[in-house]
Write an enzyme that holds these catalytic residues in place. Structure first.
Site, mmCIF file in Angstrom:
data_model
loop_
_atom_site.group_PDB
_atom_site.id
_atom_site.type_symbol
_atom_site.label_atom_id
_atom_site.label_comp_id
_atom_site.label_asym_id
_atom_site.label_seq_id
_atom_site.Cartn_x
_atom_site.Cartn_y
_atom_site.Cartn_z
ATOM 1 N N SER A 37 -52.280 -18.239 21.294
ATOM 2 C CA SER A 37 -52.653 -16.892 21.042
ATOM 3 C C SER A 37 -53.935 -17.049 21.948
ATOM 4 O O SER A 37 -54.379 -18.033 22.516
ATOM 5 C CB SER A 37 -53.117 -16.668 19.675
ATOM 6 O OG SER A 37 -53.887 -15.578 19.450
ATOM 7 N N TYR A 44 -56.968 -19.308 11.615
ATOM 8 C CA TYR A 44 -56.191 -18.953 12.733
ATOM 9 C C TYR A 44 -56.575 -19.519 14.096
ATOM 10 O O TYR A 44 -55.932 -20.074 14.989
ATOM 11 C CB TYR A 44 -55.932 -17.358 12.750
ATOM 12 C CG TYR A 44 -55.275 -16.981 13.714
ATOM 13 C CD1 TYR A 44 -53.705 -17.150 13.421
ATOM 14 C CD2 TYR A 44 -55.378 -16.419 15.116
ATOM 15 C CE1 TYR A 44 -52.673 -16.678 14.228
ATOM 16 C CE2 TYR A 44 -54.318 -16.033 15.809
ATOM 17 C CZ TYR A 44 -53.147 -16.101 15.337
ATOM 18 O OH TYR A 44 -52.215 -15.602 16.247
#
Length: 254
Positions: free
Chosen positions: A136, A149
């Site tokens: 990401s 995350y």
């Protein structure tokens, strides 16, 4: 006649994983092994679609090592080898810094699960195989309420670089894709939650979000799928240990 290529894709029921699976499914010389926790959704779109490839669907919680070991034992007996692995399964749950439960959940799925699948796939992977990991833009940045995350996606990048060196003698390439602002159910859910907190409409939060992007639009899943297809192609045989961003310019070259 082209040789059959076996492609394993995790998180294939929705979002980026589904877009990648649909892209590979267009070719008859592909055997797709699709994994997801949500087997009903996965089977639904596979059954309803018309695809040239052969497709198998399997329920899989990638954080559950024991069940994965059984699944891959069966694959070894049935398909014998794997040419391409796409690690797309993951969760994006916000957390407070002291939230241990969410930390363990996100790390278990996003980082441990990706490593489990890769480790179990490697004995089946042919020389010259391809591994593509979904990281990401938050694998290179931080974000409020996203400690777990961000840590998991930073970890994916580190794992990708190290694995690429380990597997280079087998001519297996390992690369990571760093998506951002991808128009998926995950993103829409995040924006809906932000709209509720801010007390504004969903349409307004969408406009606000797109204003942050130099291209003024979200990235589509099929654009990420095209990048995966390139990395899995013969033309990308010299590309390894890379982290490739697709973010509409949001990262500004970070």
């Amino acid at each position: 006649m082209s040789q059959l290529r076996t492609i394993v894709i995790t998180g294939a029921a929705n979002g980026i994983g589904r877009a990648v699976a649909e892209s590979f499914a267009a070719q008859a010389e592909h055997l797709l092994i699709l994994l997801d926790r949500d087997l009903a959704t996965l089977q639904s779109w596979v059954t309803e679609g018309e695809f040239a490839a052969r497709i198998e669907t399997h329920q899989a919680d990638i954080a559950d090592l024991a069940s994965l070991q059984l699944l891959f034992k069966g694959l070894a007996n049935r398909v014998g080898f794997v040419d391409v692995l796409v690690n797309s399964a993951g969760v994006c749950d916000e957390n407070e810094p002291e939230d241990l439960d969410n930390w363990h959940k996100v790390i278990s799925i996003n980082l441990n699960g990706t490593f489990y699948v890769t480790s179990l796939c490697l004995p089946l992977m042919a020389e010259g195989g391809r591994i593509v990991n979904m990281s990401s833009i938050l694998g290179r940045a931080g974000k409020v309420r996203n400690t777990a995350y961000c840590a998991s996606k930073h970890g994916i990048i580190g794992m990708t670089k190290a694995l690429a060196l380990d597997l280079a003698p087998r001519r297996i390439t390992v690369n990571a894709i760093l998506p951002a602002w991808i128009d998926t159910p995950m993103l829409q859910g995040e924006l809906a939650a932000q709209a509720r907190i801010a007390g504004i409409s969903h349409e307004q939060i969408l406009r606000n979000a797109k204003k942050k992007l130099p291209l003024r639009r979200f990235i589509q899943g099929d654009e990420v799928a095209a990048m995966v297809r390139y990395l899995a192609s013969p033309q990308a045989s010299g590309v390894t240990a890379q982290s490739l961003m697709i973010d509409g310019g949001a990262g500004l070259g970070m």
